[in-house]
Motif scaffolding. Structure first.
Motif, short mmCIF file in Angstrom:
data_model
loop_
_atom_site.label_atom_id
_atom_site.label_comp_id
_atom_site.label_asym_id
_atom_site.label_seq_id
_atom_site.Cartn_x
_atom_site.Cartn_y
_atom_site.Cartn_z
N ILE A 3 -17.54 77.43 -9.47
CA ILE A 3 -18.12 77.44 -8.14
C ILE A 3 -18.48 75.91 -7.86
CG2 ILE A 3 -20.25 78.42 -7.02
CD1 ILE A 3 -20.16 80.66 -9.19
N GLY A 4 -18.01 75.53 -6.86
CA GLY A 4 -18.14 74.08 -6.22
C GLY A 4 -17.13 73.09 -6.33
N ALA A 5 -16.62 72.90 -4.95
CA ALA A 5 -15.24 72.15 -5.23
C ALA A 5 -15.60 70.79 -4.46
CB ALA A 5 -14.28 72.77 -4.11
N GLY A 6 -16.45 70.05 -5.16
CA GLY A 6 -16.65 68.80 -5.21
C GLY A 6 -16.23 67.78 -5.76
N TYR A 7 -16.86 66.54 -6.04
CA TYR A 7 -16.31 65.55 -6.86
C TYR A 7 -16.03 65.87 -8.36
CZ TYR A 7 -17.12 62.52 -2.74
OH TYR A 7 -17.05 61.87 -1.67
N VAL A 8 -17.10 66.78 -8.64
CA VAL A 8 -16.67 67.08 -10.26
C VAL A 8 -15.91 68.45 -10.50
CG1 VAL A 8 -18.11 68.00 -12.13
CG2 VAL A 8 -18.86 66.04 -11.06
N VAL B 262 -22.18 72.97 -8.81
CA VAL B 262 -22.71 72.85 -7.59
C VAL B 262 -23.58 71.63 -7.58
CG1 VAL B 262 -22.48 75.46 -7.06
CG2 VAL B 262 -24.71 74.38 -8.12
N ASN B 263 -24.02 71.11 -6.28
CA ASN B 263 -24.84 69.89 -6.29
C ASN B 263 -26.20 70.18 -6.67
OD1 ASN B 263 -24.10 71.62 -4.09
ND2 ASN B 263 -25.28 70.26 -2.50
N THR B 264 -26.81 69.09 -7.53
CA THR B 264 -28.27 69.17 -7.84
C THR B 264 -28.74 68.00 -7.37
OG1 THR B 264 -27.60 68.22 -9.80
CG2 THR B 264 -27.79 70.59 -9.84
N SER C 211 -28.36 65.20 -23.38
CA SER C 211 -27.66 64.16 -23.36
C SER C 211 -26.84 63.76 -22.35
CB SER C 211 -26.26 64.49 -24.46
OG SER C 211 -26.93 64.98 -25.68
N LYS C 212 -26.67 64.42 -21.31
CA LYS C 212 -26.21 64.03 -20.09
C LYS C 212 -26.98 63.17 -19.29
CE LYS C 212 -23.95 63.41 -16.28
NZ LYS C 212 -22.56 62.64 -15.98
N LEU C 213 -28.22 63.47 -19.18
CA LEU C 213 -29.34 62.75 -18.52
C LEU C 213 -29.45 61.61 -19.41
CD1 LEU C 213 -32.42 65.36 -17.79
CD2 LEU C 213 -30.32 64.42 -16.29
N THR D 17 -20.23 57.69 -0.54
CA THR D 17 -21.22 56.51 -0.32
C THR D 17 -22.70 57.02 -0.92
OG1 THR D 17 -21.73 57.78 1.73
CG2 THR D 17 -19.85 56.17 1.87
N ARG D 18 -22.79 57.91 -1.36
CA ARG D 18 -24.24 58.35 -1.86
C ARG D 18 -24.97 57.59 -2.58
NH1 ARG D 18 -22.72 64.58 -4.21
NH2 ARG D 18 -20.78 63.09 -5.08
N GLU D 19 -26.03 57.21 -2.14
CA GLU D 19 -26.99 55.96 -2.74
C GLU D 19 -26.22 54.70 -2.85
OE1 GLU D 19 -30.21 56.85 -3.26
OE2 GLU D 19 -29.97 59.10 -3.28
P1 NAD Z 1 -20.88 67.83 -4.53
O1 NAD Z 1 -21.85 67.85 -3.46
O2 NAD Z 1 -19.57 66.93 -4.11
O3 NAD Z 1 -20.20 69.30 -4.86
C1 NAD Z 1 -20.82 70.36 -4.90
C2 NAD Z 1 -20.30 71.43 -4.09
O4 NAD Z 1 -20.71 72.74 -4.21
C3 NAD Z 1 -20.57 71.49 -2.44
O5 NAD Z 1 -19.21 71.41 -1.97
C4 NAD Z 1 -21.16 72.63 -2.22
O6 NAD Z 1 -20.74 73.41 -0.93
C5 NAD Z 1 -20.81 73.70 -3.02
N1 NAD Z 1 -21.70 74.72 -3.38
C6 NAD Z 1 -23.21 74.58 -3.37
N2 NAD Z 1 -23.71 75.74 -3.68
C7 NAD Z 1 -22.68 76.63 -3.73
C8 NAD Z 1 -22.60 78.07 -3.88
N3 NAD Z 1 -23.53 78.87 -4.25
N4 NAD Z 1 -21.13 78.72 -3.83
C9 NAD Z 1 -20.23 78.06 -3.79
N5 NAD Z 1 -20.22 76.66 -3.65
C10 NAD Z 1 -21.59 75.94 -3.50
O7 NAD Z 1 -21.39 67.56 -5.80
P2 NAD Z 1 -20.65 66.67 -7.20
O8 NAD Z 1 -20.56 65.14 -7.26
O9 NAD Z 1 -19.38 67.39 -7.39
O10 NAD Z 1 -21.65 67.25 -8.20
C11 NAD Z 1 -21.65 68.38 -8.78
C12 NAD Z 1 -22.57 68.24 -10.08
O11 NAD Z 1 -22.05 67.38 -11.10
C13 NAD Z 1 -23.90 67.70 -9.97
O12 NAD Z 1 -25.14 68.20 -10.65
C14 NAD Z 1 -23.93 66.24 -10.31
O13 NAD Z 1 -24.91 65.59 -10.79
C15 NAD Z 1 -22.84 66.45 -11.47
N6 NAD Z 1 -22.04 65.20 -11.81
C16 NAD Z 1 -21.70 64.68 -10.77
C17 NAD Z 1 -20.77 63.37 -11.15
C18 NAD Z 1 -20.09 62.60 -9.88
O14 NAD Z 1 -19.67 61.48 -10.25
N7 NAD Z 1 -20.36 62.96 -8.71
C19 NAD Z 1 -20.53 63.18 -12.35
C20 NAD Z 1 -20.95 63.82 -13.43
C21 NAD Z 1 -21.68 64.86 -12.99
#
Ligand code: NAD
Length: 470
Positions: free
Chosen positions: A12-17, A93-95, A223-225, A349-351
């Protein structure tokens, strides 16, 4: 009960992670069906696009997706179906950090984690392993378990694991293919340990067993934090030293090299810069600060808070150096900002430090000309509108232009500021940049990227983070 053999994964969550992580799992585990779901239709459409115009830029990602997509890797908005079919579900998902309300600016906004967890509980008709992939405060798994248990259907059992992600944007695919370690936290109950084994078996398809660490749930979450806080702390430490270098004539590269030779310290993450950015470092430290405060540990909170404060100071200090060097005013002056992404090899570009710099330059009434090879223009406008609230975007556009090349950005500018360490900036024909600029022409290297001596020979006045004027 023996550990389940994972056959179907839902993320659940198709983002950067979620995207890269589960794409790499699919690549290495052809027998496992991996479905990555998101509520964001545009994002899923991009993951599914015929021409592989993926929603995020990450070196090597397209190749992985090309190999696995349609074979055992799928992207969908049908969250419920994917949840129901899976025996293991990643919550990725994003936090973000809370922007308003109690604990605003410190606490992690766990709304998305909670909504995803509630969704799992309400639609699952069979037992699942639920894996926290998102970075969350310590003991979030407990809240997830409470939500799942209170809302589950009869005969549905949920095991919760913590499996934080340590990838770095820009090197995500390499980090995932050859991780320093994979960390899995579980409750130390027979069911918890079985669930942990099931996930470890997935990673064991390509990760050497000795790199798969299994620990308790709370240790894993913390550990992650802690890892991000320690990495950011190194950057703030070297940046604090860079200020001393500038005031004394010491050279931060030489100092970092000398320190890094100590095998107890090591050379990595000792590069001074305009400051760290990205979606994680600041957020995760603020999380740790919040956690410490809620545990009534104010001294611990203050200690970690300082890492973020030092980062803010570094960005502002650099912006002030630019203004001071340009004869204490930049009103009406053109400043080229090369790089908008928070680091090289990503479009994220976040932060980003570039945003703070540009905000300060705009406030000082400069005309800013931006170039970045990967960041979408629309994203730049969104970020600037958010960073400069109360100013209509049309007004911002009177002061800010987005350019198609470094030379265009430098046109008639008095200064070039390096905000992101894109390799291509090293390879620019700096003579061409010099020719197009107003004179005297200044370069401010916020990333220790360029050969200052070479630039000086061309005619530039060069200011580099952490190097005294001597
Ligand atoms: P992101 O915002 O790129 O992706 C999160 C995705 O989750 C979004 O596309 C959003 O639409 C989706 N989403 C949210 N709620 C949803 C739901 N209920 N159902 C379906 N989809 C849902 O975030 P990210 O950068 O992939 O980060 C995700 C987590 O991983 C965060 O907790 C972040 O702290 C952690 N993390 C990020 C990185 C990084 O480099 N970006 C590295 C390690 C850990």
């Amino acid at each position: 009960m023996a550990p389940v053999k994972v056959q179907k994964i839902c993320c659940i969550g198709a983002g950067y992670v979620g995207g890269p992580t589960c794409a790499v799992i699919a690549l290495n585990c052809p027998d496992i069906q991996v479905t990555i779901v998101d509520l964001n239709q545009a994002r899923i459409d991009a993951w599914n696009s015929k021409d592989f115009k993926l929603p995020i830029y990450e070196p090597g990602l397209e190749d992985v997706v090309r190999k696995a997509r349609g074979r055992n890797l799928f992207f969908s908005t049908d969250v419920d179906k994917a949840i129901n079919e899976a025996d293991l579900i990643f919550v990725s998902v994003n936090t973000p950090t809370k922007k308003s309300g109690v604990g605003a600016g410190f606490a992690a906004d766990l709304n998305y984690v909670e909504l995803a967890t509630r969704r799992i509980a309400s639609v699952a008709t069979s037992s699942k392993i639920v894996v926290e992939k998102s970075t969350v405060p310590c003991r979030t798994a407990e809240s997830m378990r409470t939500i799942l248990e209170a809302n589950s259907k009869p005969n549905c059992h949920f095991d919760i694991l913590s499996n934080p992600e340590f990838l770095a944007e820009g090197t995500a695919i390499n980090d995932l293919l050859k991780p320093d370690r994979v960390l899995i936290g579980s409750l130390q109950t027979p069911e918890g340990i079985d669930a942990c084994t099931a996930l470890a078996d997935v990673y064991a398809n390509w990760v050497p067993k000795e790199r798969i660490l299994t620990v308790g749930l709370w240790s894993s979450e913390l550990s992650k934090l802690a890892a991000n806080a320690m990495l950011a702390q190194r950057i703030s430490s070297i940046n604090a030293l860079s200020a001393i270098c500038e005031a004394t004539g010491a050279n931060i590269d030489e100092v970092a090299n000398a320190i890094g030779f100590d095998s107890r310290i090591g050379p990595k993450f000792l590069k001074a810069s305009v400051g760290f950015g990205g979606s994680c470092f600041q957020k995760d430290i603020l999380n740790l600060v919040y956690l410490s405060e809620s545990l009534h540990l104010p001294e611990v909170a203050a200690y970690w808070r300082q890492v973020v404060d030092m980062n803010e100071y570094q960005k502002r200090r650099f912006a002030k150096t630019v203004v001071d060097t340009l004869f204490k005013t930049i009103t009406g002056k053109r400043i080229a900002v090369l790089g908008f992404a928070f680091k090289a090899d990503t479009g994220d570009t976040r932060e980003s430090a570039a945003i703070t710099l540009i905000k300060d330059f705009v406030a000082e009434k400069a005309l800013v000309q931006i170039y970045d090879p990967k960041v979408e223009h629309e994203q730049i406008w969104l970020d600037l509108a958010e960073a400069i609230p109360g100013t209509p975007i049309e007004a911002i556009k009177k002061q800010v232009t987005i350019c198609a090349s470094p030379v265009e950005a430098a046109s008639k500018a008095e200064a070039v500021v390096i905000a992101t360490e894109w390799k291509e900036f090293k390879e620019i024909k700096w003579e061409d940049i010099y020719a197009t600029m107003d004179k005297p022409a200044f370069v401010f290297d916020g990333r220790l990227l360029l050969d200052a001596e070479k630039l000086r020979k061309i005619g530039f006045h060069v200011t580099t983070i952490g190097r005294g004027a001597a």
